[in-house]
Design an enzyme around this catalytic site. Structure first.
Site, mmCIF file in Angstrom:
data_model
loop_
_atom_site.group_PDB
_atom_site.id
_atom_site.type_symbol
_atom_site.label_atom_id
_atom_site.label_comp_id
_atom_site.label_asym_id
_atom_site.label_seq_id
_atom_site.Cartn_x
_atom_site.Cartn_y
_atom_site.Cartn_z
ATOM 1 N N CYS A 20 -6.740 -8.904 1.555
ATOM 2 C CA CYS A 20 -5.305 -9.014 1.811
ATOM 3 C C CYS A 20 -4.575 -7.680 1.682
ATOM 4 O O CYS A 20 -3.520 -7.496 2.283
ATOM 5 C CB CYS A 20 -4.686 -10.027 0.846
ATOM 6 S SG CYS A 20 -5.289 -11.718 1.067
ATOM 7 N N VAL A 21 -5.115 -6.759 0.915
ATOM 8 C CA VAL A 21 -4.437 -5.482 0.700
ATOM 9 C C VAL A 21 -4.615 -4.522 1.873
ATOM 10 O O VAL A 21 -3.941 -3.491 1.949
ATOM 11 C CB VAL A 21 -4.930 -4.826 -0.611
ATOM 12 C CG1 VAL A 21 -6.261 -4.109 -0.408
ATOM 13 C CG2 VAL A 21 -3.896 -3.865 -1.188
#
Length: 384
Positions: free
Chosen positions: A165-166
């Site tokens: 997700c980052v």
């Protein structure tokens, strides 16, 4: 120059760019962002029972599943395949083949759309960073895409797996690092996440059920240009995008078990620990304030907040630890409601919507932020 800074026993961070109230001469300009979504769009209520059929035994009580879907903050999602086709995916190989096929289509749509928006051609791209955590391939997706869209044979490519997700925020940070050293270049960050293809059939674990309630599919492309590129179509009045002023990367030691994959014969089995919001509340606000202070800013100076929508509890934790107004993260909540959590794609989707809908005033400060496996966070300070 990137300088590692040790800031205590509980963290390791990397920061870039000098402090100051204005964007530095080496700033990266975001020329365009474009999101591409699969055509298979479903209301959340229409997915609850089919996902229950995939994950739960026939005799199972579905009350917990229904509560998860109702409380996930998601109203609609897009899936890589029609929902009835997921039961036909017998193993990881079939899921990964579907990821490559659908991923290439979405990647091409996002990339060509972003380049058109920026007023550029595929041959103008010098670096392509391609991130995904929902499938793998060798040749990688970006290599297979190059010939389809007309990228130059000498293009620099960097396929990235594992950031999760980052990666939307971290990818922009690394593109910025590259463009500071190559100010006359154009770079593209491409993220492709088909989260639905990682859903584990016959797995009634809480983490798998949460993933089945939260995640959606999509791709996004961001076009960035170095400071030496001059003006162009993307810099016309009313079209100018934000500049990247500074970035900060942070790993939180002894948190590796909180988020990621257990990878086995059936593919990617999601790991989502209930402790993630606690980590955010305990550490994220303090580190974010320190980062802003290095650039002469406070939380109150940030006008546009673009936060990865990790889920309602994570967004509440970010709001609480920063002392933000209740509506500060509405852009993230709207994205979560309309397309679900698309992993690395989501924060770029939010950046696109912020640019198009809010139209921040020139000089306004923005902060783009995300969290992912590691456990880690990434901050990107922007100025419009």
């Amino acid at each position: 120059m990137r300088v590692p800074v040790i800031t205590g026993a509980d963290a390791f961070s990397v920061r870039t760019a000098p402090s100051g109230s204005a964007a530095p001469a080496t700033a990266t300009t975001v020329a365009a962002v474009r999101t591409a979504l699969p055509p298979h769009r479903y209301a959340q209520d229409d997915l609850t029972e089919p996902i229950g059929d995939l994950c739960l035994p026939p005799e199972a009580d579905r009350a917990v599943l229904r509560r998860l879907h109702a409380s996930a903050g998601v109203r609609t999602r897009h899936l890589a395949l029609p929902i009835e086709q997921y039961a036909e995916l017998g193993d990881f190989g079939q899921c990964n083949d579907a990821w490559m096929a659908a991923g290439l289509e979405l990647a091409e749509e996002a990339l060509t759309g972003a380049l058109e928006e920026a007023g550029l051609e595929p041959a103008d791209v010098d670096l392509l960073v391609c991130a995904s955590i929902t499938g793998i391939g060798a040749p990688s997706l970006d290599a297979r895409l190059a010939g389809r869209v007309g990228l130059r044979p000498d293009i620099k490519r960097l396929p990235v797996f594992g950031l999760g997700c980052v990666a939307g925020a971290a990818g922009l940070s690394r593109v910025h690092d590259y463009l500071r050293g190559h100010p006359h270049d154009t770079a593209v960050l491409l993220t492709v996440e088909l989260c639905s293809l990682t859903l584990q059939q016959g797995d009634d674990s809480p983490a798998n059920l949460v993933a089945g309630a939260l995640f959606g599919d999509g791709a996004a492309a961001l076009v960035a240009r170095g400071s030496g590129c001059g003006t162009g179509a993307a810099n016309r009045p009313g079209r100018a995008g934000p500049s990247v002023v500074a970035t900060c990367s942070r790993l939180y030691p002894d948190t590796e078990q909180l988020l990621g994959w257990d990878i086995g014969a059936s593919g990617f089995r999601v790991v989502i620990d209930a402790g993630v919001p606690g980590i955010v509340r305990d550490h994220f606000g303090r580190h974010l304030r320190a980062f802003l202070a290095e650039h002469g800013l406070t939380v109150d100076d940030i006008e546009t907040w673009m936060c990865h929508p990790g889920g309602p509890k994570v967004l509440s934790a970010v709001t609480d630890t920063l002392g933000l107004p209740d509506d500060a993260l509405d852009s993230a909540r709207r994205s979560l409601a309309t397309v679900g959590n698309m992993s690395s794609v989501s924060v770029l989707h939010i950046l696109q919507n912020t640019w198009q809908s809010l139209r921040p005033e020139p000089g306004a400060w923005g902060l783009l932020m995300a969290m992912g496996p590691g456990f880690c966070s990434e901050l990107v300070l922007l100025r419009w």
